[in-house]
Design a protein around this motif. Structure first.
Motif: not given
Length: 324
Positions: A218-219, A143-145, A136-140
């Motif tokens: 869900p991770v 590099s988006e860290a 649910k964070s939407g981080i794919k």
């Protein structure tokens, strides 16, 4: 009559002597009891992989080495275990091969605190660098860290070193993120509670802490792509490329490319050659018991027991692994 009586008495004396000679002195026939040897095994947290495997190891040593009294204890894992070895508080310990390398050479968290007397017993299995977020964070991508709250492991831990190095390979420094120094269990709890966005965990897969969170939340696992992995391995040769297979965790539908270090079994030069030989032999002739303790232990085999070894081998263990 007297002659017959005398002959009977002589015969009786001779028979008594023979009986005494054959079984009367039982103490002379008994082997001396094996000298008692205590072997304290430092493992890791109860939510990780070291603890259950260490318990199985203690059981194997107790059953297969006369006189050995082995026990496994929960600890702060690799860095703490090196310190416990160096002070003689434990005899055997689980340590990542990168941490062992730092300790031997006095670098990273062991800068100016070199531990020169470490000896390798065996390398065990891959310790996979797992980079976790919630779906649910939407981080794919890693590099988006930038700008995110990132759990990098406990301060000064092996996980923290892995996190820093992997982030560096992706062009990210701690100044680019909001660093959270958290253990496995703490990071899982912080993800659940929405207090961190990304967590680093270095452990054998599947890892209990990640399984726990993934059953209710869900991770998503973030990958380390080939180019970043190549750069990392060039700079830090104790890393290897690793794949986390699809379905390792609930909701994980694809293979994830990442990197890994190796879990090792480490002693010091205080351990006798005979004991290190017997430990290696007992463990590697009873791998079925090890494999029953945790899924990751399926990777433990004599054929790979020196791969990724970052320490001088204990002489006895080295002798065992060179035997055909």
């Amino acid at each position: 009559m007297n002659k017959k009586l005398t002959a009977l008495l002589v015969t009786g004396v001779l028979v008594s002597g023979l009986v005494a000679g054959c079984g009367g002195d039982k103490k002379a026939d008994q082997k001396p009891a094996a000298k008692q040897q205590f072997v304290n095994i430092a493992t890791g947290g109860t939510a990780g992989t070291y603890y259950p495997i260490g318990g199985a190891m203690a059981e194997i040593l107790n059953k297969n080495i006369p006189g050995v009294n082995a026990s496994a204890q929960s600890t702060g894992a690799s860095v703490a275990n090196v310190n416990l070895l160096s002070t003689g508080k434990v005899d055997l310990a689980f340590v990542q091969n990168d941490i062992a390398y730092y300790a031997l050479n006095g670098t990273e968290m062991f800068k100016d605190k070199k531990v020169a007397n470490l000896k390798g017993i065996a390398t065990l299995y891959p310790e996979t660098v797992q980079i976790i977020t919630l779906q649910k964070s939407g981080i794919k991508k890693l590099s988006e860290a930038k700008g995110k709250r990132v759990a990098v492991g406990a301060a000064g831990s092996g996980v923290e070193a892995n996190a820093r190095q992997v982030l560096e390979a992706n062009g990210i420094t701690y100044s680019d993120i909001k660093v959270q120094y958290l253990s496995f269990a703490e990071a899982a709890g912080a993800l659940k509670d929405g207090n961190v966005d990304i967590a680093f965990v270095t452990a054998g897969i599947p890892t209990a802490a990640i399984q726990d969170i993934s059953t209710q939340n869900p991770v998503a696992l973030l990958s380390v792509d080939a180019q970043q992995a190549d750069g990392l391995i060039k700079k830090y040769p104790f890393y290897t490329k690793q794949v986390i297979p699809a379905k390792t965790y609930p909701g994980q539908e694809q293979d994830i490319n990442t990197v890994a270090v190796k879990a090792m079994l480490v002693a010091t030069d205080k351990m006798s050659d005979d004991l290190s030989y017997n430990i290696a032999k007992a463990l590697y002739t009873n791998t079925d018991r090890l494999k029953s303790s945790h899924a990751i232990a399926k990777n433990i085999s004599k054929a790979t027991a020196t791969e990724g070894m970052s320490l001088p081998m204990a002489a006895g263990a080295d002798k065992y692994f060179k035997e055909k």
